[in-house]
Scaffold this active site. Sequence first.
Site, short mmCIF file in Angstrom:
data_model
loop_
_atom_site.label_atom_id
_atom_site.label_comp_id
_atom_site.label_asym_id
_atom_site.label_seq_id
_atom_site.Cartn_x
_atom_site.Cartn_y
_atom_site.Cartn_z
CG ASP A 3 -1.84 1.21 1.25
OD1 ASP A 3 -2.83 1.20 0.51
OD2 ASP A 3 -1.54 2.16 2.01
CD GLU A 10 -4.19 0.42 -3.08
OE1 GLU A 10 -5.36 0.48 -2.68
OE2 GLU A 10 -3.29 1.17 -2.71
CG ASP A 16 -1.46 3.99 5.33
OD1 ASP A 16 -2.44 4.27 4.61
OD2 ASP A 16 -0.66 4.86 5.74
#
Length: 483
Positions: A227, A323, A405
Site C-alpha cells: 500500500d 493497486e 494503511d
Amino acid sequence: MRKFEERPGFVVQAYRFALDPNVEQDGRLRSHCGAARAAYNWAVSWVEASWWQRKAEESYGIPESELTEWRPWLLPALRRVFNEAKKSDPRFAGWWEENSKEAYSTGLANAAAAFDNYAKSKRGRRKGKRVGMPRRKSKHKARLSCRFTTGVIRVEADRRHVTLPRLGTIRTHESTRKLERRIANGTARVLSATVRYERGRWFVSFQVEVMKHERRAVRPEVAVGVDLGVKCLAVMADSAGEVRYVSNPAHYDSALRRLKRLSRRVSRRQGPDRRTGRKPSKRWLIADAERNRVHHRVANLRADALHKLTTGITAEYGTVVVEDLNVAGMLRNHRLARRIQDAGFGEIRRQITYKTGWAGGRTVVADRWYPSSKTCSNCKTVKAKLPLHVRVFTCDACDLVIDRDENAARNLADLASARTTGTGVAGDPDAQASKPRGADRKTRTTTHSRKATGGRAGGTTLPHQRQKEARDRHQDTTALTLR
C-alpha cells in the site's frame, strides 16, 4: 515492420553509463542529435503538407477522387523519400554527410511513431490521454537524443571506453564491467545504443539481450500487499502476518529550502530573453547550473531509493499485489501533488511489474475501485465512507482498530489468494462481492465527439482510414483515492 522477439531463455534490458567526451566528441554528439531533430521536422512537414493541400482543395469544391493523394508516414516510405531529398534539399545538402545515417533514421522513426500514435488515438485504439497532431521540435527545447542500431557498437575490453558509429571511441565516466563481463562470456548481445544529454551530461544506454538466470524469490509461496502513501512510502503486509513500514525519504522536500534560495538567486541575474534576443550573463549561467545540480541530485537519489525498494520486494516475495492508483487524479489535489510526484507511485508499480518477471514471480494489480482501505481485514465488512483524514480504521462489526494503511496492505495480500481460489472477496474477478462499492463511486460519464475540427490539418479522416470514424465514449474518473 517485424517486431523483435527475444530468444527463449533471454530477456531484454538496458545498461546505462555516463560518458566523458572531449570537446570534439561533444560537438559530434550534438551534431548527430541535431540531425535527428532536423529529420523529424522534415518528416512532419512533408506528411502534413499533403493534409493541408487536401484541405485547401476541399474548400475549392474539388471532388474527393481528384484530391491530392495522402503521403504515407510509414518508416520505409519516409526513408526512401528522405534519401532522395537530402541530396537536393538546401536544408541538408551541405552537411548531411557529416553524420551517421542512424541519426536521420532516428528522427524519421520518431516521426513515424508520432503519426501512428495520433492515428490510433483518433480512432480510439490507444489508451490514455488523447494524442494531438505531431508538431515540429524546437531547437531550444528539444531533448538531445540519437539511437544507433547498426554499425560498430562495442564495449571495449578495458571497461572504460565505448565505440559508436561515426563517433569513435568515447571514454565512460564509470566502469562498464557489468556489461563487458556478460558480453565476454557470451551471455549478452548488444542490440542498439542510445546517446542522450540530460542532467548536465551525456549518457549512453545499451539495449542488450541477456541470458536469463534462474532466480527465485526467497519466499516464493508468500504473497505481499503493498500500500503506497505519502507519509509512509510503502506499507507491506504479507500472507505470513508480517507487516513492514517504509518511510518516505522525501528527497525533494529535503532540498526545497535550498532550491528556493538558489531560484531567488537565478531570478536576480540577467537571464535569456528570446523575444528581445538578450543573452544570459555569466553570473546567471553559474547560478542556473548550481540550481540544476540540486535538481539532478534529487532525481538520482529518488531513482536509487525506488530501485532498492522494488528490488528488495521482488527478491523476497513470489507474489506482489499493488493497486491501480489514479495518479493523474491524485495530482489534482494541489495540497498533495508535490509529495505524490516526489514519491513516484507509477514508477514503483512499473519496476515491480518487470522485476517480478525476472525473479519468476507474479504481479497482481487490484482493481481501481477495490476498497482496500474501507474493507475490514478481519471480517471483510466494507465501510460506506472513510475520509482521507481518518488514519485509523475502526470496524463497526467486529470492533477491530488498526492503522488505515496496514489494514489496506492486509486486504491486498488477501486479494492474491482470492484471485487464485475465488473466495468471493471484493476485487475477485470470478465472484461477486457481498457488498459491492457504489455509493461513494463518484464518476461522470460524458460523451465527446472525436470529429476533427475545421481548424486542424487532416480533415475529418486520416490517411489509410477509408471508413467513417465512430464516436467513442469514455469515462472520466474524477474520484480521488489516496490510501
